[in-house]
Design an enzyme around this catalytic site. Structure first.
Site, mmCIF file in Angstrom:
data_model
loop_
_atom_site.group_PDB
_atom_site.id
_atom_site.type_symbol
_atom_site.label_atom_id
_atom_site.label_comp_id
_atom_site.label_asym_id
_atom_site.label_seq_id
_atom_site.Cartn_x
_atom_site.Cartn_y
_atom_site.Cartn_z
ATOM 1 N N HIS A 14 44.662 49.339 43.917
ATOM 2 C CA HIS A 14 44.776 49.814 45.301
ATOM 3 C C HIS A 14 46.248 49.948 45.671
ATOM 4 C CE1 HIS A 14 45.378 45.818 47.756
ATOM 5 N NE2 HIS A 14 46.011 45.764 46.611
ATOM 6 N N CYS A 33 53.481 46.325 47.767
ATOM 7 C CA CYS A 33 52.048 46.667 47.805
ATOM 8 C C CYS A 33 51.816 48.104 48.267
ATOM 9 C CB CYS A 33 51.300 45.711 48.722
ATOM 10 S SG CYS A 33 51.449 44.002 48.190
ATOM 11 N N HIS A 39 48.743 49.313 42.387
ATOM 12 C CA HIS A 39 48.826 48.063 41.635
ATOM 13 C C HIS A 39 47.416 47.481 41.605
ATOM 14 C CE1 HIS A 39 49.126 46.666 45.808
ATOM 15 N NE2 HIS A 39 48.669 45.507 45.382
ATOM 16 N N HIS A 41 44.480 44.068 40.983
ATOM 17 C CA HIS A 41 44.182 42.643 41.148
ATOM 18 C C HIS A 41 42.945 42.280 40.349
ATOM 19 C CE1 HIS A 41 47.059 42.038 44.388
ATOM 20 N NE2 HIS A 41 46.606 43.134 44.968
ATOM 21 N N ASP A 79 34.164 47.770 40.514
ATOM 22 C CA ASP A 79 34.836 47.221 39.330
ATOM 23 C C ASP A 79 35.543 48.326 38.529
ATOM 24 O OD1 ASP A 79 35.603 45.263 37.491
ATOM 25 O OD2 ASP A 79 33.830 45.589 36.254
ATOM 26 N N HIS A 80 36.808 48.079 38.202
ATOM 27 C CA HIS A 80 37.646 49.027 37.448
ATOM 28 C C HIS A 80 37.814 50.364 38.174
ATOM 29 C CE1 HIS A 80 37.207 46.063 34.292
ATOM 30 N NE2 HIS A 80 38.175 46.655 33.624
ATOM 31 N N GLU A 125 41.994 37.649 46.391
ATOM 32 C CA GLU A 125 42.752 38.788 45.858
ATOM 33 C C GLU A 125 43.714 38.310 44.771
ATOM 34 O OE1 GLU A 125 44.350 42.454 48.178
ATOM 35 O OE2 GLU A 125 45.981 41.012 48.054
HETATM 36 N N1 LIG Z 1 46.602 39.645 55.135
HETATM 37 C C1 LIG Z 1 46.837 40.226 53.927
HETATM 38 N N2 LIG Z 1 48.061 40.175 53.391
HETATM 39 C C2 LIG Z 1 48.301 40.755 52.193
HETATM 40 C C3 LIG Z 1 47.271 41.390 51.485
HETATM 41 C C4 LIG Z 1 45.968 41.449 52.087
HETATM 42 O O1 LIG Z 1 45.006 42.019 51.536
HETATM 43 N N3 LIG Z 1 45.791 40.849 53.286
HETATM 44 N N4 LIG Z 1 47.525 41.957 50.277
HETATM 45 C C5 LIG Z 1 48.720 41.960 49.730
HETATM 46 C C6 LIG Z 1 48.955 42.680 48.429
HETATM 47 O O2 LIG Z 1 47.806 43.328 47.981
HETATM 48 C C7 LIG Z 1 49.688 41.921 47.343
HETATM 49 O O3 LIG Z 1 49.560 42.590 46.090
HETATM 50 C C8 LIG Z 1 49.277 40.495 47.155
HETATM 51 O O4 LIG Z 1 49.780 39.961 45.930
HETATM 52 P P1 LIG Z 1 51.222 39.272 45.779
HETATM 53 O O5 LIG Z 1 52.262 40.313 45.900
HETATM 54 O O6 LIG Z 1 51.184 38.474 44.550
HETATM 55 O O7 LIG Z 1 51.310 38.338 47.071
HETATM 56 P P2 LIG Z 1 52.306 37.172 47.367
HETATM 57 O O8 LIG Z 1 52.575 37.216 48.839
HETATM 58 O O9 LIG Z 1 51.717 35.883 46.894
HETATM 59 O O10 LIG Z 1 53.602 37.555 46.556
HETATM 60 P P3 LIG Z 1 54.918 36.749 46.471
HETATM 61 O O11 LIG Z 1 55.852 37.709 45.828
HETATM 62 O O12 LIG Z 1 54.616 35.560 45.623
HETATM 63 O O13 LIG Z 1 55.272 36.362 47.883
HETATM 64 C C9 LIG Z 1 49.871 41.337 50.405
HETATM 65 N N5 LIG Z 1 49.532 40.739 51.655
#
Ligand SMILES: Nc1nc2c(c(=O)[nH]1)N=C([C@H](O)[C@H](O)COP(=O)(O)OP(=O)(O)OP(=O)(O)O)CN2
Length: 136
Positions: A14, A33, A39, A41, A79-80, A125
């Site tokens: 997504h 993101c 990217h 998940h 899925d996928h 996620e």
């Molecule tokens: N409220 C929400 N916040 C975020 C969502 C979401 O769905 N709802 N999603 C994302 C992104 O999809 C993102 O890919 C999440 O993964 P990640 O980058 O690993 O998130 P972190 O904040 O843990 O990353 P750090 O770099 O460790 O801070 C983001 N937010």
């Protein structure tokens, strides 16, 4: 009343992107993101149902049956896949974990047998980010 949880798993791509905003505003709000080339998940989905225990089976619902329903009506749809492009239940929505959990609830609640009530959809996620939806 007793609660039963079934855990399933899927992978999906997504991006977090609001089409009404500029590229810059999307990058400011969603950071990496918002990457236009997507990217992915590895999602974990926890579906909890509730109901009375059957005197005949000792079950609220056979956990295998619940798994088959989740797979047929949710997992096979996402899925996928690319959530922004391929998935009907996410059409026109921002593909956040929140909106995906709500869409999964709406999909699954239509297909549970009588007496089996959807209690919650918990969606991981990442191992550090999860949402939980109770239907309102
Ligand atoms: N409220 C929400 N916040 C975020 C969502 C979401 O769905 N709802 N999603 C994302 C992104 O999809 C993102 O890919 C999440 O993964 P990640 O980058 O690993 O998130 P972190 O904040 O843990 O990353 P750090 O770099 O460790 O801070 C983001 N937010």
């Amino acid at each position: 009343m007793i609660f039963l949880t079934r855990v399933e798993h899927f992978n999906a791509a997504h991006k977090l992107y609001n089409e009404a905003w500029s590229k810059e505003k999307n990058e400011e709000e969603f950071g990496k993101c918002a990457n236009e080339n997507w990217h992915g998940h590895n999602y974990d989905l926890h579906v909890t149902v509730k109901g009375e225990v059957s005197a005949d089976t000792g079950f609220v619902i056979n956990a295998s049956t619940l798994g088959k329903l989740i797979n047929k009506f949710v997992i096979e749809e996402i899925d996928h896949k690319n959530l922004n492009v391929d998935v009907a239940m996410m059409k026109g929505k921002l593909c956040s974990a929140e909106n995906l959990a709500i869409a999964i609830w709406q999909q699954l609640s239509l297909h549970l047998p009588p007496g089996v009530i959807l209690h919650s959809v918990k969606l991981y996620e990442t191992p550090r980010i999860f949402v939980e939806y109770f239907g309102s």
